[in-house]
Enzyme design. Structure first.
Site, PDB file in Angstrom:
ATOM      1  CE1 TYR A 113       0.507   0.731   6.256  1.00 28.28           C
ATOM      2  CE2 TYR A 113       2.589   1.282   5.197  1.00 28.28           C
ATOM      3  CZ  TYR A 113       1.274   1.590   5.483  1.00 28.28           C
ATOM      4  OH  TYR A 113       0.728   2.750   5.010  1.00 28.28           O
TER       5      TYR A 113
ATOM      6  CG  PHE B 284      -2.354  -1.791  -5.258  1.00 26.16           C
ATOM      7  CD1 PHE B 284      -2.767  -1.579  -3.954  1.00 26.16           C
ATOM      8  CD2 PHE B 284      -1.531  -2.879  -5.525  1.00 26.16           C
ATOM      9  CE1 PHE B 284      -2.391  -2.447  -2.938  1.00 26.16           C
ATOM     10  CE2 PHE B 284      -1.169  -3.772  -4.516  1.00 26.16           C
ATOM     11  CZ  PHE B 284      -1.599  -3.550  -3.240  1.00 26.16           C
TER      12      PHE B 284
END
Length: 409
Positions: A123, A409
């Site tokens: 990322y 999450f």
């Protein structure tokens, strides 16, 4: 690329999620877990890449509010459920999803995107910087003791189930959110994530338990934990796994640690993903025998650079011009002047000479105050163009409390 990228239709969720499950090993989730994630999925904020009628890529974004230095909560897109089918790698699908997603986040008026990464190397090229860390440790309770603060004996402890204690534990959690950067306000439905406990995931441990710390009848702390029995020739050798622990004050927290370190028939307490400045490290008599290890957890991406830097507080007054590189979101590129003091912050474009040069990735890493600009400069990732500005900016960006993400999450 011949694939089509489109917003997720709720009717396609099962197909979409199956692609994600396969990408993460192909082991089906428990029905209760799958059902909860289906209910929490925000379809209008989720993307699918389709090759004909086949889903070959997934990406979602939860609508969160994230605590930042200074105690404010800021809208943040919680990037999640990202995958690309093994049959369709190296075709630009991930890049197209990441670009579309960041453009969407900008259109929603959210200055930040955040994520946790199964493979963190992925990322950085999209502008995400590792902004928080967490400690994992195992306390050998046969060799390590605790020194607790005065007043700990005044705390009453009560064991119950996480479900029965849910309202009380959520109230404790909500009270702590403003005090630590990186924490997430609970949105409706997210309280159920802490209750997920599929038997297939327990690895021989008990169902999760909850111990409440009370003072004068009021709940002032709690811990979710599980006990894994084990026996050797020499006797009991069980362990306690701590899934959550929170206290409204040091005494309540110490009482919970003391309880967990004294559970009968156990020899160790396993801590998972705790803050790097967690108090237990100063309660134990020998931290070396706890074997702490640190890893990055939350990655932060500034989507609207000016709005993001204006949203947080700063430890000391600062006036600095950044030369920012951001090829992936070019609207952030260029020079920005940040001025901040006790009254607030302002970040606007400028033609003034730059003081510091860096990419948006470094600003994301430093954003929550847990990674210093000085340390990034030592790695060659920040350049000081005007002497003296690096130290001043680094101190201003810091946080007296280590940022920490309490749940994934």
């Amino acid at each position: 690329m011949t694939t089509e990228l489109r917003v997720l239709d709720p009717a396609e969720w099962d197909n979409w999620y199956a692609v994600l499950e396969l990408a993460f090993g192909g082991v089906p989730e428990a029905d209760e877990e799958r059902k909860l994630w289906q209910e929490l999925t925000e379809h209008e904020r989720s993307l699918g890449a389709w090759d004909g009628d086949r889903c070959v890529g997934t990406a979602g974004a939860f609508s969160f509010r994230l605590t930042v230095p200074g105690g404010r909560s800021v809208p943040a897109a919680g990037v999640t459920m990202v995958s690309v089918a093994g049959t369709h790698r190296r075709r630009g699908i991930l890049t197209s999803m990441m670009r579309r997603q960041l453009e969407d986040v900008r259109s929603w008026g959210e200055p930040l995107a955040i994520l946790t990464a199964s493979e963190p190397v992925i990322y950085g090229r999209f502008g995400y910087g590792a902004a928080t860390q967490a400690v994992h440790a195992t306390i050998d309770t046969t060799r390590v003791g605790l020194t607790v603060p005065e007043g700990t004996d005044g705390i009453t402890l009560r064991v119950t189930s996480p479900t029965e204690a849910l309202d009380a534990t959520e109230a404790v959690y909500a009270a702590l959110v403003p005090g630590r950067p990186g924490m997430l306000e609970r949105r409706p439905g997210w309280e159920r994530v802490a209750l997920l406990d599929p038997p297939g995931d327990r690895d021989g441990a008990s169902p999760r338990l909850c111990v409440l710390a009370e003072r004068d009848g009021r709940v002032v702390g709690y811990a979710h934990y599980a006990i894994k029995p084990n026996w050797s020739f020499a006797g009991s050798d069980g362990s306690v796994s701590v899934h959550q622990l929170a206290g409204l004050d040091p005494v309540a927290e110490a009482a919970l640690w003391r309880f967990l370190c004294s559970v009968d028939l156990t020899a160790r307490v396993r801590l998972m993903s705790r803050p790097v400045d967690d108090a237990w490290q100063h309660l134990v008599t020998d931290v070396r025998r706890c074997e702490p290890t640190v890893r990055e957890i939350l990655f932060v991406r500034l989507v609207e650079l000016g709005a993001a830097l204006e949203a947080r507080g700063y430890q000391t007054p600062v006036d600095v011009v950044f030369e920012v590189a951001d090829a992936f979101c070019p609207w952030n590129e260029g020079r920005w002047r940040l001025t901040a003091d006790a009254t607030g912050a302002r970040c606007v474009r400028t033609d003034d000479p730059a003081d510091l040069a860096l990419s948006v990735r470094e600003l994301g890493a430093a954003y929550l105050g847990g990674v210093s600009l000085l340390s990034l400069a030592a790695a060659g990732r920040v350049r000081e163009l005007r002497p003296g500005t690096l130290t001043t900016a680094s101190v201003a960006f810091g946080s007296p409390v280590a940022p920490w993400l309490p749940h994934s999450f």
